[in-house]
Motif scaffolding. Structure first.
Motif, PDB file in Angstrom:
ATOM      1  N   VAL A 229      51.754  -4.688 -51.082  1.00  0.00           N
ATOM      2  CA  VAL A 229      52.194  -3.462 -51.754  1.00  0.00           C
ATOM      3  C   VAL A 229      51.533  -3.369 -53.121  1.00  0.00           C
ATOM      4  O   VAL A 229      51.052  -4.355 -53.666  1.00  0.00           O
ATOM      5  N   SER A 230      51.548  -2.164 -53.667  1.00  0.00           N
ATOM      6  CA  SER A 230      50.966  -1.960 -54.988  1.00  0.00           C
ATOM      7  C   SER A 230      51.996  -1.455 -55.991  1.00  0.00           C
ATOM      8  O   SER A 230      51.647  -1.133 -57.113  1.00  0.00           O
ATOM      9  N   SER A 231      53.257  -1.378 -55.568  1.00  0.00           N
ATOM     10  CA  SER A 231      54.294  -0.934 -56.490  1.00  0.00           C
ATOM     11  C   SER A 231      55.666  -1.345 -55.959  1.00  0.00           C
ATOM     12  O   SER A 231      55.835  -1.611 -54.769  1.00  0.00           O
ATOM     13  N   VAL A 232      56.633  -1.359 -56.871  1.00  0.00           N
ATOM     14  CA  VAL A 232      58.001  -1.644 -56.468  1.00  0.00           C
ATOM     15  C   VAL A 232      58.499  -0.525 -55.558  1.00  0.00           C
ATOM     16  O   VAL A 232      59.231  -0.764 -54.604  1.00  0.00           O
ATOM     17  N   ARG A 233      58.075   0.693 -55.838  1.00  0.00           N
ATOM     18  CA  ARG A 233      58.467   1.831 -55.000  1.00  0.00           C
ATOM     19  C   ARG A 233      58.033   1.628 -53.556  1.00  0.00           C
ATOM     20  O   ARG A 233      58.809   1.796 -52.616  1.00  0.00           O
TER      21      ARG A 233
ATOM     22  N   LEU B  77      57.361  -1.202 -52.106  1.00  0.00           N
ATOM     23  CA  LEU B  77      58.127  -2.330 -51.577  1.00  0.00           C
ATOM     24  C   LEU B  77      59.515  -1.880 -51.137  1.00  0.00           C
ATOM     25  O   LEU B  77      59.985  -2.245 -50.058  1.00  0.00           O
ATOM     26  N   ASN B  78      60.178  -1.076 -51.960  1.00  0.00           N
ATOM     27  CA  ASN B  78      61.519  -0.607 -51.613  1.00  0.00           C
ATOM     28  C   ASN B  78      61.530   0.239 -50.349  1.00  0.00           C
ATOM     29  O   ASN B  78      62.444   0.135 -49.532  1.00  0.00           O
ATOM     30  N   VAL B  79      60.508   1.078 -50.169  1.00  0.00           N
ATOM     31  CA  VAL B  79      60.401   1.879 -48.949  1.00  0.00           C
ATOM     32  C   VAL B  79      60.266   0.956 -47.740  1.00  0.00           C
ATOM     33  O   VAL B  79      60.955   1.124 -46.732  1.00  0.00           O
ATOM     34  N   PHE B  80      59.394  -0.028 -47.848  1.00  0.00           N
ATOM     35  CA  PHE B  80      59.202  -0.978 -46.746  1.00  0.00           C
ATOM     36  C   PHE B  80      60.480  -1.743 -46.443  1.00  0.00           C
ATOM     37  O   PHE B  80      60.883  -1.892 -45.290  1.00  0.00           O
ATOM     38  N   LEU B  81      61.134  -2.256 -47.480  1.00  0.00           N
ATOM     39  CA  LEU B  81      62.344  -3.047 -47.274  1.00  0.00           C
ATOM     40  C   LEU B  81      63.460  -2.225 -46.645  1.00  0.00           C
ATOM     41  O   LEU B  81      64.190  -2.714 -45.778  1.00  0.00           O
ATOM     42  N   ALA B  82      63.591  -0.970 -47.063  1.00  0.00           N
ATOM     43  CA  ALA B  82      64.626  -0.111 -46.486  1.00  0.00           C
ATOM     44  C   ALA B  82      64.387   0.104 -44.997  1.00  0.00           C
ATOM     45  O   ALA B  82      65.323   0.035 -44.192  1.00  0.00           O
ATOM     46  N   ARG B  83      63.140   0.342 -44.635  1.00  0.00           N
ATOM     47  CA  ARG B  83      62.826   0.571 -43.212  1.00  0.00           C
ATOM     48  C   ARG B  83      62.901  -0.709 -42.389  1.00  0.00           C
ATOM     49  O   ARG B  83      63.362  -0.702 -41.264  1.00  0.00           O
ATOM     50  N   SER B  84      62.402  -1.808 -42.941  1.00  0.00           N
ATOM     51  CA  SER B  84      62.380  -3.043 -42.158  1.00  0.00           C
ATOM     52  C   SER B  84      63.759  -3.689 -42.061  1.00  0.00           C
ATOM     53  O   SER B  84      64.011  -4.470 -41.140  1.00  0.00           O
ATOM     54  N   SER B  85      64.668  -3.364 -42.979  1.00  0.00           N
ATOM     55  CA  SER B  85      66.004  -3.953 -42.906  1.00  0.00           C
ATOM     56  C   SER B  85      66.727  -3.514 -41.641  1.00  0.00           C
ATOM     57  O   SER B  85      67.586  -4.224 -41.127  1.00  0.00           O
ATOM     58  N   LYS B  86      66.341  -2.364 -41.105  1.00  0.00           N
ATOM     59  CA  LYS B  86      66.940  -1.865 -39.856  1.00  0.00           C
ATOM     60  C   LYS B  86      66.535  -2.716 -38.657  1.00  0.00           C
ATOM     61  O   LYS B  86      67.214  -2.722 -37.647  1.00  0.00           O
TER      62      LYS B  86
ATOM     63  N   VAL C  63      51.507  -8.548 -53.964  1.00  0.00           N
ATOM     64  CA  VAL C  63      51.424  -7.385 -54.847  1.00  0.00           C
ATOM     65  C   VAL C  63      49.993  -7.299 -55.352  1.00  0.00           C
ATOM     66  O   VAL C  63      49.488  -8.249 -55.958  1.00  0.00           O
ATOM     67  N   GLU C  64      49.345  -6.178 -55.080  1.00  0.00           N
ATOM     68  CA  GLU C  64      47.973  -5.975 -55.551  1.00  0.00           C
ATOM     69  C   GLU C  64      47.963  -4.953 -56.677  1.00  0.00           C
ATOM     70  O   GLU C  64      48.650  -3.941 -56.605  1.00  0.00           O
ATOM     71  N   GLY C  65      47.177  -5.241 -57.674  1.00  0.00           N
ATOM     72  CA  GLY C  65      47.011  -4.329 -58.791  1.00  0.00           C
ATOM     73  C   GLY C  65      45.843  -3.399 -58.554  1.00  0.00           C
ATOM     74  O   GLY C  65      45.177  -3.448 -57.521  1.00  0.00           O
ATOM     75  N   PRO C  66      45.559  -2.535 -59.511  1.00  0.00           N
ATOM     76  CA  PRO C  66      44.519  -1.524 -59.350  1.00  0.00           C
ATOM     77  C   PRO C  66      43.100  -2.084 -59.316  1.00  0.00           C
ATOM     78  O   PRO C  66      42.179  -1.384 -58.940  1.00  0.00           O
ATOM     79  N   LEU C  67      42.901  -3.331 -59.677  1.00  0.00           N
ATOM     80  CA  LEU C  67      41.565  -3.915 -59.666  1.00  0.00           C
ATOM     81  C   LEU C  67      41.367  -4.887 -58.513  1.00  0.00           C
ATOM     82  O   LEU C  67      40.462  -5.707 -58.527  1.00  0.00           O
ATOM     83  N   ALA C  68      42.211  -4.790 -57.492  1.00  0.00           N
ATOM     84  CA  ALA C  68      42.137  -5.724 -56.375  1.00  0.00           C
ATOM     85  C   ALA C  68      40.864  -5.563 -55.564  1.00  0.00           C
ATOM     86  O   ALA C  68      40.396  -6.497 -54.953  1.00  0.00           O
TER      87      ALA C  68
ATOM     88  N   ILE D 263      53.262  -4.430 -62.971  1.00  0.00           N
ATOM     89  CA  ILE D 263      53.708  -4.320 -61.585  1.00  0.00           C
ATOM     90  C   ILE D 263      54.514  -5.554 -61.167  1.00  0.00           C
ATOM     91  O   ILE D 263      55.536  -5.451 -60.502  1.00  0.00           O
ATOM     92  N   VAL D 264      54.069  -6.739 -61.569  1.00  0.00           N
ATOM     93  CA  VAL D 264      54.755  -7.969 -61.155  1.00  0.00           C
ATOM     94  C   VAL D 264      55.727  -8.491 -62.212  1.00  0.00           C
ATOM     95  O   VAL D 264      56.261  -9.590 -62.071  1.00  0.00           O
ATOM     96  N   ASP D 265      55.991  -7.690 -63.237  1.00  0.00           N
ATOM     97  CA  ASP D 265      56.877  -8.099 -64.321  1.00  0.00           C
ATOM     98  C   ASP D 265      58.267  -8.479 -63.807  1.00  0.00           C
ATOM     99  O   ASP D 265      58.969  -9.254 -64.430  1.00  0.00           O
ATOM    100  N   GLU D 266      58.664  -7.955 -62.656  1.00  0.00           N
ATOM    101  CA  GLU D 266      59.991  -8.224 -62.110  1.00  0.00           C
ATOM    102  C   GLU D 266      60.064  -9.588 -61.438  1.00  0.00           C
ATOM    103  O   GLU D 266      61.106  -9.962 -60.924  1.00  0.00           O
ATOM    104  N   GLY D 267      58.986 -10.330 -61.430  1.00  0.00           N
ATOM    105  CA  GLY D 267      59.018 -11.707 -60.928  1.00  0.00           C
ATOM    106  C   GLY D 267      58.073 -11.931 -59.781  1.00  0.00           C
ATOM    107  O   GLY D 267      57.872 -11.051 -58.949  1.00  0.00           O
TER     108      GLY D 267
END
Length: 123
Positions: A16-20, A22-31, A41-46, A64-68
């Protein structure tokens, strides 16, 4: 996957390239009852398909990865290693090119910009 003996123990990951994103993926995959074993997590210079719009320069990997994070994936930095399967001619290009030779354009089947090396006239 868990019902298939061949893939039962396979690790599931996402890039993923953003927390947003990631959250979309997690919401769908939790089902499905199966969450990823790892997240990259890839940044803009990946390099390659960036997952960012043309405003990619506004984003910083550190933010982007500031949350850990628990680990780091580094790929392009090792293109000149002996283990890398790129032809020697391509490896040499990585050594001689400068920051000005990196281009970001929107020629991507994903609809997102991608980064690459500019081809010089006569190459």
């Amino acid at each position: 996957m868990e019902d298939n003996p061949r893939f039962r123990d396979a690790k599931l990951g996402i890039i993923v390239s953003s927390v947003r994103a990631l959250n979309v993926f997690l919401a769908r995959s939790s089902k499905t009852g199966r969450l990823p074993d790892y997240i990259i997590v890839e940044g803009p210079l990946a390099g390659g398909h960036l997952g960012f719009g043309m405003d990619w320069e506004q984003y910083k990997l550190e933010t982007i990865v500031d949350e850990g994070s628990a680990a780091v994936q580094v790929a392009t930095r090792f293109t000149n290693s002996e283990e890398c399967g790129l032809p020697q001619m391509v490896k040499q290009e990585y050594l001689v090119r400068k920051k000005k030779d990196v281009i970001v354009d929107t020629i991507s089947p994903t609809g997102y910009p991608k980064a690459g090396l500019k081809i010089q006239p006569g190459d």
